[in-house]
Design a protein around this motif. Structure first.
Motif, PDB file in Angstrom:
ATOM      1  N   MET A  90       0.831  -1.212   0.000  1.00 32.37           N
ATOM      2  CA  MET A  90       0.000   0.000   0.000  1.00 32.37           C
ATOM      3  C   MET A  90       0.867   1.264   0.000  1.00 32.37           C
ATOM      4  O   MET A  90       0.527   2.248  -0.647  1.00 32.37           O
ATOM      5  N   VAL A  91       2.022   1.146   0.703  1.00 35.78           N
ATOM      6  CA  VAL A  91       2.884   2.322   0.773  1.00 35.78           C
ATOM      7  C   VAL A  91       3.404   2.682  -0.621  1.00 35.78           C
ATOM      8  O   VAL A  91       3.431   3.844  -1.021  1.00 35.78           O
ATOM      9  N   SER A  92       3.769   1.631  -1.383  1.00 37.78           N
ATOM     10  CA  SER A  92       4.311   1.927  -2.717  1.00 37.78           C
ATOM     11  C   SER A  92       3.222   2.517  -3.613  1.00 37.78           C
ATOM     12  O   SER A  92       3.489   3.417  -4.420  1.00 37.78           O
ATOM     13  N   THR A  93       1.992   2.027  -3.479  1.00 37.64           N
ATOM     14  CA  THR A  93       0.886   2.608  -4.244  1.00 37.64           C
ATOM     15  C   THR A  93       0.733   4.073  -3.896  1.00 37.64           C
ATOM     16  O   THR A  93       0.554   4.935  -4.749  1.00 37.64           O
ATOM     17  N   PHE A  94       0.845   4.347  -2.597  1.00 41.07           N
ATOM     18  CA  PHE A  94       0.691   5.715  -2.144  1.00 41.07           C
ATOM     19  C   PHE A  94       1.765   6.611  -2.760  1.00 41.07           C
ATOM     20  O   PHE A  94       1.477   7.711  -3.242  1.00 41.07           O
ATOM     21  N   ILE A  95       2.996   6.086  -2.772  1.00 39.01           N
ATOM     22  CA  ILE A  95       4.093   6.892  -3.319  1.00 39.01           C
ATOM     23  C   ILE A  95       3.871   7.140  -4.811  1.00 39.01           C
ATOM     24  O   ILE A  95       4.038   8.257  -5.306  1.00 39.01           O
ATOM     25  N   GLU A  96       3.458   6.081  -5.526  1.00 36.01           N
ATOM     26  CA  GLU A  96       3.163   6.241  -6.960  1.00 36.01           C
ATOM     27  C   GLU A  96       2.101   7.323  -7.171  1.00 36.01           C
ATOM     28  O   GLU A  96       2.245   8.214  -7.997  1.00 36.01           O
ATOM     29  N   ALA A  97       1.024   7.208  -6.382  1.00 34.97           N
ATOM     30  CA  ALA A  97      -0.082   8.147  -6.529  1.00 34.97           C
ATOM     31  C   ALA A  97       0.379   9.565  -6.229  1.00 34.97           C
ATOM     32  O   ALA A  97      -0.001  10.518  -6.900  1.00 34.97           O
TER      33      ALA A  97
END
Lengths: 232, 526
Positions: B1-8
């Motif tokens: 989820m953290v990586s998704t957040f960073i991408e977003a």
């Protein structure tokens, strides 16, 4: 009658889109303007139509004498039809005819124009807002044709029409070409080959006529693709 | 989820940075100097990122600060109940109302579309990470503000920590409610177009917030706290629902591509909503016709089919003005001391009416409608851009706009003269005609001004996007100049005379400019 493009140059920022174009278009012919995406076809039309400023160049209309091309010499049909949606088809035509009646030769009745464009009787008094895409396109084309401009620019006009309307339009263009200079931009090579008398490609900022004498459509296609993919 | 957040976050940041660079490029002079390569300029990217971070911080703190300060704290002294009770009472009901109006999850924004559909980030991961981040910012944003304002009313420290947790939990519950509504009935929610039920609920909440304390009913602090704790408790059970909800992608597919919010097929969403709004202003009956000819015919049909914006609205304004004038005259009649006050005010408050006339003038909306519903398409025709057509139609339009706006102006002008006379009059008889004609002059001035600006600056492109910063600046200056007039007090004689002379000069000069330049400037921006 001839349209002479002289030394036309247009840059966007540093990008040279049209480079010193010199070309002559003749009356009675439909010119198919082919070019890759972003080659500058629309820019070329916009320059002709004085929609954008260009860096250098002149457009001359040569009949018995030479004169600069003016707005009233040009009809520009866009790929997406734009019509005043608060009017009915009939009202739009009425307005157009009334303000241009002095310029229009052999003025016909509104219904005759509708007949010419194959617009059904029941649609004529509907608001343009409720016209289908194809019908809006016909209206746009009609208004541009009635004005009887010497030069007719068509930017991908048939691409999204249904086959019947597209065929009607093709026939109509052929029927009016003898009095006009028609330049027709398209991405569809078959359409260009079947409709147009001359094929002109816009590549590396230059216009180049492809000679289609004595060669088959297949050879012509290869030639066009070859010309469009060759490096500068 | 953290990586998704960073991408977003990266997507959002890139979007904001480029918007920043794009907006710099819109300034008239900079536009010519700056190149398109600007978007890859490292320094500007860093600068853009800084702006982006500042915007993020502002969105975390500034809005909440204004909210707590204006809507809650500053209203406390208006009621004669315990400040702490009232502070908590306000928070309880306002949070309930706000949670349904401001959900974060159901706000269809472009960055959501880019992230989930263009960049194909996992919808559930993206939504949750975005939502949790938002909840984190709600919590972090409110803590210092509640501590600060709470301190001013001696709110116990521990309560200050309960409130943000409560806000987060109610927001969570509101989202769960909307998700459940989708799961059960397939109904999607768009927070920008709340359903009728939501409006009623919000209305009731507001009534409870500000109405109850007015009649001295306010929840005692301990009861409010119990309510808050209950919400917090329930929301804890809701987390798993939120976390394991399976249909985020479907929900967003619908929110982001249906109706007004169709981001897939339109370039700019706000522009499109605007256009749709304008289309709604048309009275589309073909039985509305005109007997006129040529330009007048065209303009007449436009005016008649936009009577909601034009004539009907002017009539409404005229009627409201008339009612106000009648009420004031009655008040004068029964209350002589008031008459004296009004007389004094009228003699020096003419500048005030510049603002009033500015507000009631429909010029700006009308030129917007002219573009969106008419010129937007007509300008693509060569014949419509011929100087003769532009100027003839301009004349027809100017006539209609002036006449329509004159209707309320006449009522106001006559009304003011009448009020001046009724309230005791003036010794300078010239002030009557000056008062009357200066109001008329103001009305004509604004009508001319808006139309002239539209013709000289034609600010829109074929997608109906506003492309001219000059136009925005001119409108802002007009607004501030009129607003500034509210501060000025000047005798009718001087100000009236100045207004009339200024208006005549302005109209004269601007009409010359239109005749000279509009054939060149009145076209679609590319």
């Amino acid at each position: 009658m001839r349209l002479i493009v002289k030394d036309l140059t247009k840059k966007f920022d540093q990008k040279q889109v049209l480079t010193d174009i010199n070309f002559t278009f003749e009356q009675g012919k439909i010119y198919g303007l082919l070019g890759r995406n972003g080659a500058g076809k629309t820019t070329f039309f916009n320059c002709l139509n004085k929609d954008i400023l260009f860096d250098s160049g002149t457009f001359l209309l040569e009949d018995e004498s030479q004169k600069e091309v003016t707005l009233s010499d040009i009809g520009y049909v866009l790929s997406t039809p734009n019509v005043p949606e608060f009017l009915t088809g009939r009202e739009f035509l009425k307005f157009f005819l009334e303000i241009n009646q002095k310029e229009i030769k052999d003025l016909k009745s509104i219904d005759e124009y509708f007949d010419f464009m194959h617009i059904e009787v029941e649609d004529r008094d509907k608001l343009l807002k409720d016209y289908s895409y194809g019908m809006k396109n016909k209206m746009q084309m009609l208004v541009n044709i009635i004005a009887n401009p010497k030069i007719l620019l068509l930017d991908e006009p048939l691409t999204s029409l249904d086959v019947v309307v597209a065929e009607e339009m093709k026939q109509m263009l052929k029927s009016i070409k003898k009095d006009h200079i028609i330049i027709f931009s398209t991405h569809i090579m078959e359409l260009a080959l079947s409709l147009c008398d001359e094929i002109v490609i816009l590549n590396h900022g230059k216009l180049e006529e492809i000679d289609r004498n004595n060669i088959s459509d297949k050879e012509m296609k290869d030639k066009i693709i070859g010309a469009l993919t060759e490096e500068e | 989820m953290v990586s998704t957040f960073i991408e977003a976050f990266k997507i959002k940041n890139a979007y904001r940075t480029n918007t920043f660079i794009y907006s710099i490029k819109q300034f008239p002079i900079l536009k010519k100097l700056l190149k398109d390569t600007l978007y890859s300029n490292k320094i500007l990217k860093v600068l853009g990122t800084i702006v982006s971070v500042i915007m993020e911080l502002m969105s975390i703190f500034l809005g909440k600060f204004l909210y707590v300060w204006l809507v809650i704290f500053s209203l406390l002294p208006l009621y004669s109940v315990s400040k702490i009770d009232l502070f908590l009472h306000f928070f309880l009901f306002l949070t309930l109302a706000g949670a349904f109006m401001n959900t974060y999850m159901f706000n269809p924004t472009k960055d959501k579309y880019y992230a989930m559909f263009t960049m194909r980030l996992d919808a559930r991961m993206y939504t949750l990470s975005d939502f949790y981040y938002r909840m984190f910012t709600v919590f972090v944003g409110f803590i210092p503000l509640i501590l600060f304002f709470g301190h001013l009313i001696h709110l116990p420290l521990w309560i200050a920590f309960v409130i943000p947790v409560f806000i987060v939990s109610v927001k969570m519950l509101a989202n769960i409610y909307f998700l459940k509504k989708y799961e059960k009935y397939g109904i999607i929610t768009d927070e920008n177009h709340p359903a009728k039920g939501i409006w009623i609920f919000v209305g009731i909440c507001l009534l409870f917030t500000y109405g109850l304390p007015y009649i001295n009913i306010v929840l005692p602090w301990w009861l409010t706290l119990i309510c808050m704790s209950l919400f917090i408790l329930i929301s804890i059970f809701g987390i798993s629902y939120l976390h394991y909800f399976k249909y985020y992608r479907e929900v967003y597919k619908r929110i982001l591509t249906e109706g007004n919010m169709n981001m897939a097929s339109y370039k700019t969403n706000t522009v499109d909503v605007q256009r749709e709004q304008m289309m709604k202003q048309m009275d589309i009956h073909t039985d509305i016709t005109s007997t006129k000819h040529g330009y007048a015919y065209f303009n007449d049909l436009f005016v008649k089919r936009h009577s909601k914006l034009l004539l009907r609205s002017a009539k409404k304004t005229a009627l409201i003005s008339l009612v106000i004038i009648i009420i004031v005259s009655l008040a004068l009649w029964v209350n002589p001391p008031l008459a004296k006050m009004i007389n004094r005010a009228l003699l020096i408050a003419l500048p005030y009416f510049v603002f009033v006339m500015y507000i009631i003038n429909r010029g700006q909306v009308v030129s917007q409608a002219m573009f969106m519903n008419c010129d937007h398409s007509m300008l693509t025709y060569g014949f419509y851009r011929e100087p003769k057509v532009i100027l003839n139609l301009f004349r027809e339009r100017l006539k209609s706009v002036i006449v329509i706006n004159l209707l309320p102006a006449l009522v106001i002008a006559t009304g003011l003269v009448f009020l001046l006379y009724m309230s005791g009059g003036t010794t300078e008889w010239l002030e009557y005609p000056l008062l009357f004609f200066s109001i008329i002059a103001m009305s004509i001035f604004f009508s001319v001004h808006h139309l002239v600006m539209y013709y000289l600056l034609q600010p829109y492109n074929v997608h109906s996007e506003l492309k001219s910063s000059t136009y925005t600046v001119v409108n802002a200056i007009t607004y501030f100049a009129c607003y500034y007039m509210l501060q000025i007090k000047m005798p009718i004689f001087i100000f009236g005379l100045m207004t009339i002379i200024f208006s005549i000069l302005y109209c004269f000069i601007s009409l010359i400019l239109v005749y000279r330049f509009a054939p060149k400037t009145f076209k679609l921006r590319i």
